[in-house]
Design a protein around this motif. Structure first.
Motif, PDB file in Angstrom:
ATOM      1  N   UNK A 157      29.842  83.423  84.651  1.00 39.32           N
ATOM      2  CA  UNK A 157      28.916  82.244  84.249  1.00 39.32           C
ATOM      3  C   UNK A 157      28.214  82.200  83.007  1.00 39.32           C
ATOM      4  N   UNK A 158      27.780  83.850  83.360  1.00 38.12           N
ATOM      5  CA  UNK A 158      26.754  83.747  82.175  1.00 38.12           C
ATOM      6  C   UNK A 158      27.301  84.334  81.141  1.00 38.12           C
ATOM      7  N   UNK A 159      28.995  85.159  81.576  1.00 38.30           N
ATOM      8  CA  UNK A 159      29.362  85.746  79.938  1.00 38.30           C
ATOM      9  C   UNK A 159      30.139  84.354  79.421  1.00 38.30           C
ATOM     10  N   UNK A 160      30.135  83.101  80.313  1.00 40.93           N
ATOM     11  CA  UNK A 160      31.051  81.970  79.616  1.00 40.93           C
ATOM     12  C   UNK A 160      29.988  81.523  78.294  1.00 40.93           C
ATOM     13  N   UNK A 161      28.234  81.418  79.622  1.00 40.79           N
ATOM     14  CA  UNK A 161      27.877  80.543  78.495  1.00 40.79           C
ATOM     15  C   UNK A 161      26.835  81.708  77.103  1.00 40.79           C
ATOM     16  N   UNK A 162      27.509  83.080  77.558  1.00 39.81           N
ATOM     17  CA  UNK A 162      27.308  83.701  76.000  1.00 39.81           C
ATOM     18  C   UNK A 162      27.863  83.345  74.782  1.00 39.81           C
ATOM     19  N   UNK A 163      29.370  83.263  75.207  1.00 40.61           N
ATOM     20  CA  UNK A 163      30.044  82.376  74.399  1.00 40.61           C
ATOM     21  C   UNK A 163      30.267  81.303  73.782  1.00 40.61           C
ATOM     22  N   UNK A 164      29.672  80.909  73.984  1.00 39.83           N
ATOM     23  CA  UNK A 164      29.458  79.173  73.858  1.00 39.83           C
ATOM     24  C   UNK A 164      27.875  79.064  73.035  1.00 39.83           C
ATOM     25  N   UNK A 165      27.021  80.388  73.587  1.00 42.29           N
ATOM     26  CA  UNK A 165      25.738  79.889  72.671  1.00 42.29           C
ATOM     27  C   UNK A 165      25.915  79.545  71.489  1.00 42.29           C
ATOM     28  N   UNK A 166      24.550  79.389  70.370  1.00 40.66           N
ATOM     29  CA  UNK A 166      24.064  79.211  69.587  1.00 40.66           C
ATOM     30  C   UNK A 166      23.255  80.256  68.953  1.00 40.66           C
ATOM     31  N   UNK A 167      24.229  80.874  68.726  1.00 42.05           N
ATOM     32  CA  UNK A 167      22.953  82.143  68.343  1.00 42.05           C
ATOM     33  C   UNK A 167      22.811  82.371  67.342  1.00 42.05           C
ATOM     34  N   UNK A 168      22.436  81.554  66.215  1.00 41.56           N
ATOM     35  CA  UNK A 168      22.936  81.421  64.809  1.00 41.56           C
ATOM     36  C   UNK A 168      24.122  82.493  64.260  1.00 41.56           C
ATOM     37  N   UNK A 169      23.979  82.948  62.628  1.00 43.84           N
ATOM     38  CA  UNK A 169      24.796  82.907  61.936  1.00 43.84           C
ATOM     39  C   UNK A 169      25.330  84.587  61.981  1.00 43.84           C
ATOM     40  N   UNK A 170      24.015  85.066  62.714  1.00 48.23           N
ATOM     41  CA  UNK A 170      24.002  86.760  62.470  1.00 48.23           C
ATOM     42  C   UNK A 170      24.889  87.229  64.196  1.00 48.23           C
TER      43      UNK A 170
END
Length: 267
Positions: free
Chosen positions: A155-168
């Motif tokens: 579930x956390x890996x899925x969140x990491x894929x979807x997370x908005x962490x900016x252009x970098x």
């Protein structure tokens, strides 16, 4: 092109003190044409490292030296090997804003990086799933079962894929079956096949790469690549790019199990 896209450095507080030059010379000896140094990025401001030794990542005060050192070796070895400056960025639930701010500041200096999950959140506490088998046993007790740990990890890996962490935001997901590190002692009863296939679909949709990581083969309670071979085959079906990573924490670890992982792709 022979590439090792996941290498640690003497800046890693839980690794060896082998010099950057030793890692580079080892890569050249093994005929790698490209390497990426991906040291554990400093943990987000306000996050307290949950491992006993507080040694999960380099300090923020070391980051400028880290980048400068690798850039210096890029120039020294430019006729022998392509060296990328990178980081292994932790995705930590609840610290997305701090991570985005970090990447906004330091992303312009990075050539190639990885986004990984090592820490799980439960209530207001965080746990490191790959620290030790004893710690994994404790985490499984806290979560109620090994299966529950796996479920929260994916579930956390899925969140990491979807997370908005900016252009970098890194475009490569690190060792997405790391939760299997202690599987020979703490095996899940569920396969999590459908969950993992859903993750691969998300990775494909986002245009991300996968870290094809050899470190797990050397772990006595894992003996398997990250991701597991069947996951690799499913990734190939989806045309998800795979980037071999040794996850070396010492110079002799560069290229570990490279041939085995490459041969597995053609079986």
């Amino acid at each position: 092109m022979k590439r090792d896209g996941h290498i640690h450095t003497p800046y890693c507080p839980h690794g060896s003190k082998d010099s950057l030059r030793m890692y580079i010379e080892r890569a050249i000896e093994l005929n790698f044409s490209t390497i990426t140094f991906t040291e554990h990025a400093p943990l987000p401001n306000g996050f307290i490292d949950p491992v006993p030794d507080k040694d999960s990542a380099m300090l923020r005060t070391q980051l400028e030296d880290y980048i400068n050192d690798i850039q210096s070796y890029q120039q020294q070895y430019k006729s022998n090997i392509l060296i990328h400056v990178g980081l292994e960025i932790d995705y930590i639930e609840g610290y997305e804003e701090q991570t985005r701010e970090f990447l906004t500041t330091y992303g312009p200096y990075l050539n190639d990086s990885i986004l990984s999950v090592h820490f799980l959140k439960k209530a207001n506490n965080y746990y490191c799933i790959d620290f030790s088998e004893d710690e994994f046993a404790r985490i499984a007790e806290i979560y109620g079962s090994v299966d529950n740990v796996h479920s929260q990890y994916y579930s956390t890996v899925k969140s990491s894929i979807k997370a908005d962490l900016g252009i970098y935001k890194p475009k490569r997901l690190g060792h997405i079956t790391l939760v299997n590190k202690f599987q020979k002692k703490f095996a899940s009863t569920e396969s999590f096949e459908s969950t993992i296939l859903s993750l691969l679909d998300d990775i494909k949709a986002e245009g991300y790469e996968l870290d094809y990581n050899g470190a797990g083969i050397s772990k006595p309670l894992c003996k398997q690549s990250y991701p597991a071979p069947w996951v690799v085959k499913e990734a190939i079906k989806r045309n998800i790019p795979l980037v071999y990573g040794s996850d070396a924490h010492a110079a002799q670890g560069v290229g570990q199990h490279y041939e085995a992982l490459v041969n597995a792709l053609i079986k």
